[in-house]
Motif scaffolding. Sequence first.
Motif, PDB file in Angstrom:
ATOM      1  N   UNK A   1       5.892   4.576   4.900  1.00  0.00           N
ATOM      2  CA  UNK A   1       6.496   4.181   6.177  1.00  0.00           C
ATOM      3  C   UNK A   1       7.879   3.582   5.953  1.00  0.00           C
ATOM      4  N   UNK A   2       8.029   2.772   4.925  1.00  0.00           N
ATOM      5  CA  UNK A   2       9.324   2.162   4.627  1.00  0.00           C
ATOM      6  C   UNK A   2      10.378   3.226   4.318  1.00  0.00           C
ATOM      7  N   UNK A   3       9.983   4.258   3.567  1.00  0.00           N
ATOM      8  CA  UNK A   3      10.928   5.329   3.247  1.00  0.00           C
ATOM      9  C   UNK A   3      11.357   6.064   4.516  1.00  0.00           C
ATOM     10  N   UNK A   4      10.387   6.439   5.341  1.00  0.00           N
ATOM     11  CA  UNK A   4      10.693   7.173   6.571  1.00  0.00           C
ATOM     12  C   UNK A   4      11.607   6.369   7.479  1.00  0.00           C
ATOM     13  N   UNK A  28       0.832  -1.197   0.000  1.00  0.00           N
ATOM     14  CA  UNK A  28       0.000   0.000   0.000  1.00  0.00           C
ATOM     15  C   UNK A  28       0.872   1.255   0.000  1.00  0.00           C
ATOM     16  N   UNK A  29       0.316   2.391  -0.466  1.00  0.00           N
ATOM     17  CA  UNK A  29       1.071   3.653  -0.405  1.00  0.00           C
ATOM     18  C   UNK A  29       1.519   3.994   1.014  1.00  0.00           C
ATOM     19  N   UNK A  30       0.663   3.696   1.998  1.00  0.00           N
ATOM     20  CA  UNK A  30       1.032   3.991   3.392  1.00  0.00           C
ATOM     21  C   UNK A  30       2.258   3.188   3.807  1.00  0.00           C
ATOM     22  N   UNK A  31       2.302   1.902   3.418  1.00  0.00           N
ATOM     23  CA  UNK A  31       3.443   1.065   3.786  1.00  0.00           C
ATOM     24  C   UNK A  31       4.709   1.528   3.070  1.00  0.00           C
ATOM     25  N   UNK A  32       4.570   1.908   1.807  1.00  0.00           N
ATOM     26  CA  UNK A  32       5.723   2.421   1.068  1.00  0.00           C
ATOM     27  C   UNK A  32       6.276   3.674   1.734  1.00  0.00           C
TER      28      UNK A  32
END
Length: 229
Positions: A9-12, A3-7
Amino acid sequence: MTSPAQLFTDVIRSRRSTRAFLPDPVPADDIRGVLEDAQRAPSHSNTQPWEVHVFSGDARDLLAEAMLKAFEAGQMSPDFTTTYGADDSVHTQRSQQAGAVLYGAMGIARDDVDGRTKAVAENLRFYGAPHVALLFVPELGDVVRAANDVGMYAQNFLLSLTARGYHGVPQGMHGLFADAVRAHLGLPADLKLLYGISFGTADPDAAVNRLDIGRAPLEEHIVLHDTRL
Protein backbone atom coordinates in the motif's frame (compact mmCIF):
# COMPACT_ATOMS: atom_id res chain seq x y z
CA MET A 1 6.94 -5.12 11.95
CA THR A 2 5.33 -3.72 8.79
CA SER A 3 3.14 -6.24 7.00
CA PRO A 4 3.57 -7.04 3.28
CA ALA A 5 0.13 -5.53 2.65
CA GLN A 6 1.14 -2.25 4.29
CA LEU A 7 4.42 -2.16 2.37
CA PHE A 8 2.53 -2.68 -0.90
CA THR A 9 0.00 0.00 0.00
CA ASP A 10 2.84 2.40 0.82
CA VAL A 11 4.42 1.80 -2.59
CA ILE A 12 1.15 2.34 -4.47
CA ARG A 13 0.19 5.47 -2.58
CA SER A 14 3.64 7.04 -2.74
CA ARG A 15 3.95 6.72 -6.51
CA ARG A 16 3.86 10.06 -8.32
CA SER A 17 4.23 11.10 -11.95
CA THR A 18 7.60 12.87 -11.99
CA ARG A 19 8.12 15.79 -14.36
CA ALA A 20 11.64 16.88 -13.48
CA PHE A 21 14.50 14.41 -13.25
CA LEU A 22 18.14 14.36 -12.25
CA PRO A 23 20.51 13.25 -15.04
CA ASP A 24 21.91 10.34 -13.02
CA PRO A 25 21.41 7.03 -14.87
CA VAL A 26 19.69 4.09 -13.21
CA PRO A 27 22.09 1.15 -12.68
CA ALA A 28 21.71 -1.64 -15.23
CA ASP A 29 20.81 -4.21 -12.55
CA ASP A 30 17.90 -2.05 -11.38
CA ILE A 31 16.63 -1.49 -14.93
CA ARG A 32 16.70 -5.24 -15.50
CA GLY A 33 14.89 -5.80 -12.20
CA VAL A 34 12.14 -3.36 -13.17
CA LEU A 35 11.73 -5.06 -16.54
CA GLU A 36 11.55 -8.48 -14.91
CA ASP A 37 8.91 -7.22 -12.46
CA ALA A 38 6.90 -5.70 -15.31
CA GLN A 39 7.11 -8.98 -17.21
CA ARG A 40 5.07 -10.65 -14.46
CA ALA A 41 1.96 -8.70 -15.48
CA PRO A 42 -1.12 -10.76 -16.33
CA SER A 43 -2.29 -10.92 -19.93
CA HIS A 44 -5.15 -12.54 -21.82
CA SER A 45 -4.38 -16.24 -22.34
CA ASN A 46 -0.73 -15.40 -21.52
CA THR A 47 -0.31 -13.63 -24.87
CA GLN A 48 2.07 -11.04 -23.35
CA PRO A 49 1.31 -8.57 -26.17
CA TRP A 50 3.89 -5.94 -25.28
CA GLU A 51 6.99 -4.86 -27.12
CA VAL A 52 9.10 -2.44 -25.11
CA HIS A 53 11.99 -0.34 -26.40
CA VAL A 54 14.26 1.16 -23.73
CA PHE A 55 16.49 4.13 -24.59
CA SER A 56 19.45 5.63 -22.75
CA GLY A 57 22.43 7.80 -23.64
CA ASP A 58 22.86 8.72 -27.32
CA ALA A 59 19.89 6.54 -28.35
CA ARG A 60 17.66 8.54 -25.99
CA ASP A 61 18.93 11.82 -27.43
CA LEU A 62 18.34 10.72 -31.03
CA LEU A 63 14.80 9.59 -30.18
CA ALA A 64 14.06 12.98 -28.59
CA GLU A 65 15.43 14.71 -31.69
CA ALA A 66 13.17 12.68 -34.00
CA MET A 67 10.03 13.40 -31.96
CA LEU A 68 10.85 17.10 -31.50
CA LYS A 69 11.34 17.46 -35.26
CA ALA A 70 7.87 16.00 -35.87
CA PHE A 71 6.41 18.21 -33.11
CA GLU A 72 7.90 21.39 -34.56
CA ALA A 73 6.59 20.43 -38.01
CA GLY A 74 3.09 19.76 -36.63
CA GLN A 75 3.27 16.16 -37.83
CA MET A 76 1.16 14.33 -35.26
CA SER A 77 0.22 10.75 -36.10
CA PRO A 78 -1.46 9.05 -33.12
CA ASP A 79 -2.44 5.41 -33.45
CA PHE A 80 -5.29 5.96 -30.98
CA THR A 81 -7.72 8.79 -30.26
CA THR A 82 -6.83 11.24 -27.52
CA THR A 83 -10.14 12.95 -26.72
CA TYR A 84 -11.81 12.94 -23.30
CA GLY A 85 -15.40 13.47 -24.36
CA ALA A 86 -17.51 16.62 -24.38
CA ASP A 87 -16.11 19.82 -22.88
CA ASP A 88 -18.39 19.45 -19.86
CA SER A 89 -17.67 15.75 -19.27
CA VAL A 90 -16.22 14.77 -15.91
CA HIS A 91 -13.16 13.31 -17.67
CA THR A 92 -12.42 16.57 -19.47
CA GLN A 93 -12.93 18.50 -16.25
CA ARG A 94 -10.47 16.29 -14.40
CA SER A 95 -7.92 16.74 -17.17
CA GLN A 96 -8.33 20.52 -17.14
CA GLN A 97 -8.04 20.68 -13.35
CA ALA A 98 -4.85 18.61 -13.41
CA GLY A 99 -3.41 20.80 -16.15
CA ALA A 100 -4.14 23.97 -14.17
CA VAL A 101 -2.35 22.56 -11.11
CA LEU A 102 0.67 21.42 -13.15
CA TYR A 103 1.10 24.64 -15.10
CA GLY A 104 0.63 26.59 -11.89
CA ALA A 105 3.47 24.68 -10.25
CA MET A 106 5.63 25.50 -13.28
CA GLY A 107 4.74 29.18 -13.02
CA ILE A 108 3.08 29.20 -16.45
CA ALA A 109 -0.02 31.40 -16.79
CA ARG A 110 -3.11 30.18 -18.63
CA ASP A 111 -2.62 32.76 -21.40
CA ASP A 112 1.13 32.14 -21.78
CA VAL A 113 1.00 30.31 -25.12
CA ASP A 114 4.77 30.29 -25.63
CA GLY A 115 5.38 29.02 -22.12
CA ARG A 116 2.85 26.24 -22.54
CA THR A 117 4.31 25.22 -25.89
CA LYS A 118 7.77 24.95 -24.35
CA ALA A 119 6.35 22.95 -21.44
CA VAL A 120 4.65 20.54 -23.85
CA ALA A 121 7.94 20.08 -25.74
CA GLU A 122 9.59 18.99 -22.48
CA ASN A 123 7.50 15.81 -22.77
CA LEU A 124 9.61 14.95 -25.79
CA ARG A 125 12.82 15.67 -23.89
CA PHE A 126 11.55 13.23 -21.27
CA TYR A 127 11.64 15.93 -18.59
CA GLY A 128 15.37 15.37 -18.37
CA ALA A 129 15.04 11.69 -17.45
CA PRO A 130 18.09 9.60 -18.41
CA HIS A 131 15.91 6.76 -19.70
CA VAL A 132 12.63 6.25 -21.53
CA ALA A 133 10.71 3.08 -22.37
CA LEU A 134 8.30 3.11 -25.31
CA LEU A 135 5.42 0.62 -25.07
CA PHE A 136 4.08 -0.87 -28.29
CA VAL A 137 1.21 -3.27 -28.90
CA PRO A 138 0.63 -5.51 -31.95
CA GLU A 139 -2.51 -5.08 -34.03
CA LEU A 140 -4.52 -7.90 -32.42
CA GLY A 141 -8.26 -7.61 -33.10
CA ASP A 142 -9.54 -4.19 -32.02
CA VAL A 143 -6.40 -3.85 -29.84
CA VAL A 144 -8.47 -3.04 -26.73
CA ARG A 145 -7.69 -6.28 -24.89
CA ALA A 146 -4.01 -6.17 -25.82
CA ALA A 147 -3.74 -2.51 -24.82
CA ASN A 148 -5.30 -3.38 -21.46
CA ASP A 149 -2.59 -6.01 -20.95
CA VAL A 150 0.11 -3.44 -21.76
CA GLY A 151 -1.49 -1.12 -19.20
CA MET A 152 -1.01 -3.76 -16.50
CA TYR A 153 2.60 -4.19 -17.65
CA ALA A 154 3.12 -0.43 -17.32
CA GLN A 155 1.66 -0.38 -13.80
CA ASN A 156 4.07 -3.11 -12.72
CA PHE A 157 6.89 -1.10 -14.29
CA LEU A 158 5.96 2.10 -12.43
CA LEU A 159 5.44 0.40 -9.07
CA SER A 160 8.74 -1.46 -9.38
CA LEU A 161 10.49 1.86 -10.00
CA THR A 162 8.85 3.31 -6.89
CA ALA A 163 9.75 0.32 -4.73
CA ARG A 164 13.39 0.67 -5.79
CA GLY A 165 13.55 4.39 -4.99
CA TYR A 166 13.26 5.63 -8.59
CA HIS A 167 10.54 7.56 -10.36
CA GLY A 168 8.67 7.52 -13.65
CA VAL A 169 5.93 9.22 -15.62
CA PRO A 170 3.70 7.62 -18.27
CA GLN A 171 3.47 10.02 -21.22
CA GLY A 172 0.63 9.72 -23.70
CA MET A 173 2.16 12.51 -25.77
CA HIS A 174 4.82 10.14 -27.08
CA GLY A 175 2.05 8.23 -28.80
CA LEU A 176 1.10 11.33 -30.80
CA PHE A 177 4.20 10.85 -32.94
CA ALA A 178 3.87 7.16 -33.75
CA ASP A 179 4.85 7.45 -37.42
CA ALA A 180 7.98 9.46 -36.62
CA VAL A 181 8.99 6.94 -33.96
CA ARG A 182 8.37 3.93 -36.22
CA ALA A 183 10.36 5.58 -39.04
CA HIS A 184 13.20 6.35 -36.65
CA LEU A 185 13.31 2.76 -35.39
CA GLY A 186 12.42 0.99 -38.64
CA LEU A 187 9.34 -0.64 -37.13
CA PRO A 188 6.32 -1.99 -39.07
CA ALA A 189 3.06 -0.03 -39.27
CA ASP A 190 1.11 -2.77 -37.46
CA LEU A 191 3.11 -2.24 -34.26
CA LYS A 192 1.13 0.48 -32.48
CA LEU A 193 2.66 2.97 -30.06
CA LEU A 194 0.65 3.43 -26.88
CA TYR A 195 2.86 5.72 -24.78
CA GLY A 196 6.24 6.09 -23.19
CA ILE A 197 7.49 5.98 -19.61
CA SER A 198 10.35 8.35 -18.80
CA PHE A 199 12.23 7.24 -15.71
CA GLY A 200 15.14 7.97 -13.42
CA THR A 201 15.52 9.86 -10.14
CA ALA A 202 13.22 12.77 -9.36
CA ASP A 203 14.72 16.22 -8.86
CA PRO A 204 13.89 16.88 -5.17
CA ASP A 205 14.06 20.65 -5.66
CA ALA A 206 11.45 20.83 -8.44
CA ALA A 207 8.10 22.16 -7.19
CA VAL A 208 6.22 20.16 -9.82
CA ASN A 209 7.45 16.95 -8.19
CA ARG A 210 5.86 17.83 -4.88
CA LEU A 211 2.33 17.93 -6.29
CA ASP A 212 -0.35 15.44 -5.32
CA ILE A 213 -3.08 15.73 -7.94
CA GLY A 214 -5.31 13.43 -5.90
CA ARG A 215 -8.06 11.05 -6.92
CA ALA A 216 -11.84 11.19 -6.92
CA PRO A 217 -13.63 9.49 -4.00
CA LEU A 218 -14.56 5.85 -4.46
CA GLU A 219 -18.24 6.78 -4.68
CA GLU A 220 -17.64 8.39 -8.08
CA HIS A 221 -16.36 5.14 -9.57
CA ILE A 222 -17.58 2.14 -7.61
CA VAL A 223 -20.98 0.45 -7.60
CA LEU A 224 -21.38 -2.08 -4.79
CA HIS A 225 -23.54 -5.19 -5.18
CA ASP A 226 -24.20 -6.93 -1.85
CA THR A 227 -20.78 -5.69 -0.79
CA ARG A 228 -20.05 -3.85 2.44
CA LEU A 229 -17.09 -1.51 2.88
